[in-house]
Design an enzyme around this catalytic site. Sequence first.
Site, PDB file in Angstrom:
ATOM      1  N   ARG A 104      -9.490   3.280 -11.178  1.00  0.00           N
ATOM      2  CA  ARG A 104     -10.667   3.933 -10.629  1.00  0.00           C
ATOM      3  C   ARG A 104     -10.682   5.370 -11.117  1.00  0.00           C
ATOM      4  O   ARG A 104      -9.743   6.113 -10.861  1.00  0.00           O
ATOM      5  CB  ARG A 104     -10.508   3.913  -9.104  1.00  0.00           C
ATOM      6  CG  ARG A 104     -11.754   3.699  -8.369  1.00  0.00           C
ATOM      7  CD  ARG A 104     -11.468   3.371  -6.934  1.00  0.00           C
ATOM      8  NE  ARG A 104     -10.705   4.380  -6.206  1.00  0.00           N
ATOM      9  CZ  ARG A 104     -10.923   4.679  -4.942  1.00  0.00           C
ATOM     10  NH1 ARG A 104     -11.876   4.063  -4.285  1.00  0.00           N
ATOM     11  NH2 ARG A 104     -10.191   5.550  -4.313  1.00  0.00           N
ATOM     12  N   ASP A 203       0.708   3.749  -5.482  1.00  0.00           N
ATOM     13  CA  ASP A 203       1.723   4.793  -5.324  1.00  0.00           C
ATOM     14  C   ASP A 203       2.788   4.375  -4.318  1.00  0.00           C
ATOM     15  O   ASP A 203       3.981   4.628  -4.516  1.00  0.00           O
ATOM     16  CB  ASP A 203       1.069   6.101  -4.866  1.00  0.00           C
ATOM     17  CG  ASP A 203       0.378   6.820  -6.013  1.00  0.00           C
ATOM     18  OD1 ASP A 203       0.596   6.443  -7.182  1.00  0.00           O
ATOM     19  OD2 ASP A 203      -0.389   7.759  -5.740  1.00  0.00           O
TER      20      ASP A 203
HETATM   21  C1  PRP Z   1      -6.684   0.960  -6.257  1.00  0.00           C
HETATM   22  C2  PRP Z   1      -6.586  -0.439  -5.694  1.00  0.00           C
HETATM   23  C3  PRP Z   1      -7.808  -1.097  -6.242  1.00  0.00           C
HETATM   24  C4  PRP Z   1      -8.796   0.023  -6.239  1.00  0.00           C
HETATM   25  C5  PRP Z   1      -9.701  -0.155  -5.050  1.00  0.00           C
HETATM   26  O1  PRP Z   1      -6.282   1.003  -7.559  1.00  0.00           O
HETATM   27  O2  PRP Z   1      -5.387  -1.086  -6.043  1.00  0.00           O
HETATM   28  O3  PRP Z   1      -7.638  -1.613  -7.546  1.00  0.00           O
HETATM   29  O4  PRP Z   1      -8.068   1.249  -6.108  1.00  0.00           O
HETATM   30  O5  PRP Z   1     -10.713   0.791  -5.073  1.00  0.00           O
HETATM   31  P1  PRP Z   1     -12.231   0.401  -5.319  1.00  0.00           P
HETATM   32  O6  PRP Z   1     -12.514  -0.805  -4.458  1.00  0.00           O
HETATM   33  O7  PRP Z   1     -12.977   1.622  -4.856  1.00  0.00           O
HETATM   34  O8  PRP Z   1     -12.435   0.134  -6.769  1.00  0.00           O
HETATM   35  P2  PRP Z   1      -6.188   2.377  -8.388  1.00  0.00           P
HETATM   36  O9  PRP Z   1      -7.454   2.648  -9.120  1.00  0.00           O
HETATM   37  O10 PRP Z   1      -5.691   3.456  -7.484  1.00  0.00           O
HETATM   38  O11 PRP Z   1      -5.130   2.023  -9.516  1.00  0.00           O
HETATM   39  P3  PRP Z   1      -3.579   1.647  -9.371  1.00  0.00           P
HETATM   40  O12 PRP Z   1      -3.497   0.279  -8.758  1.00  0.00           O
HETATM   41  O13 PRP Z   1      -3.111   1.651 -10.792  1.00  0.00           O
HETATM   42  O14 PRP Z   1      -2.898   2.683  -8.527  1.00  0.00           O
HETATM   43  N1  URA Z   2      -7.147   2.464  -3.464  1.00  0.00           N
HETATM   44  C1  URA Z   2      -6.069   2.539  -2.673  1.00  0.00           C
HETATM   45  O1  URA Z   2      -4.934   2.324  -3.124  1.00  0.00           O
HETATM   46  N2  URA Z   2      -6.255   2.846  -1.371  1.00  0.00           N
HETATM   47  C2  URA Z   2      -7.465   3.084  -0.854  1.00  0.00           C
HETATM   48  O2  URA Z   2      -7.572   3.349   0.352  1.00  0.00           O
HETATM   49  C3  URA Z   2      -8.579   3.003  -1.706  1.00  0.00           C
HETATM   50  C4  URA Z   2      -8.389   2.683  -3.007  1.00  0.00           C
END
Ligand code: PRP
Ligand code: URA
Length: 209
Positions: A104, A203
């Site tokens: 994201r 994280d």
């Molecule tokens: C987080 C989570 C989803 C997304 C959800 O991933 O694991 O994939 O955010 O948010 P959304 O519904 O608004 O799209 P992130 O982008 O933080 O990546 P990561 O898993 O690599 O930390």
């Molecule tokens: N991604 C996350 O990991 N947590 C949230 O709350 C939203 C997006």
Amino acid sequence: MSTVHVIDHPLIQHKLTFLRDADTGPKEFRELAEEISLLMAYEVTRDLPLTDVEVNTPVGRARCKVIAGKKIGVVPVLRAGLGMVGGILSLIPAAKVGHIGVYRDPETLMPVEYYCKLPPDIAERDLIVVDPMLATGGSASASIRFIKERGGQAIKLMCIVAAPEGIKTVQEAHPDVDIYVAAIDERLNSHGYIVPGLGDAGDRLFGTR
Ligand code: PRP
Ligand code: URA
């Protein structure tokens, strides 16, 4: 319109409480995410078709059921979806695993695809897309769109915590995709985080912050 299944089994609710707790460290967080995913997979696979077989018991011949050769694919959305794969595979060890890399953009909150490797026969598989968080729904919607563009047809989405906004987005974009969640929280905050949620799932799983 698709169906939203809230899997609120007491064991899942109990484990989710500790997953949410800010004092839970990465080791326990990973264990809880796997355990919740295993328990959710039990419900997500409830409608798998069965076929009859016969086996010899020590006492006689028994007419029984086995899963009817249906192929399953699990597609974690990187990174955080990885934390759900082990639990599902411990129930369904023959499932193939594809990976979609979507992050994201922190400014726009729009999903950006950076990786995709799916089993070649995804058109014949029942696919379970997994990501612990369904926030705006942008990442899940885009991931499902990428899978459909590569031939995926029978798709379910399994998330641990969802915001109402994310459910609406996925339902509107993909009315054929049923959604399975352990909890639907109140709302998103101004940074697109689920409130109360559990913070940044990636994280917390991998100890990056
Ligand atoms: C987080 C989570 C989803 C997304 C959800 O991933 O694991 O994939 O955010 O948010 P959304 O519904 O608004 O799209 P992130 O982008 O933080 O990546 P990561 O898993 O690599 O930390
Ligand atoms: N991604 C996350 O990991 N947590 C949230 O709350 C939203 C997006």
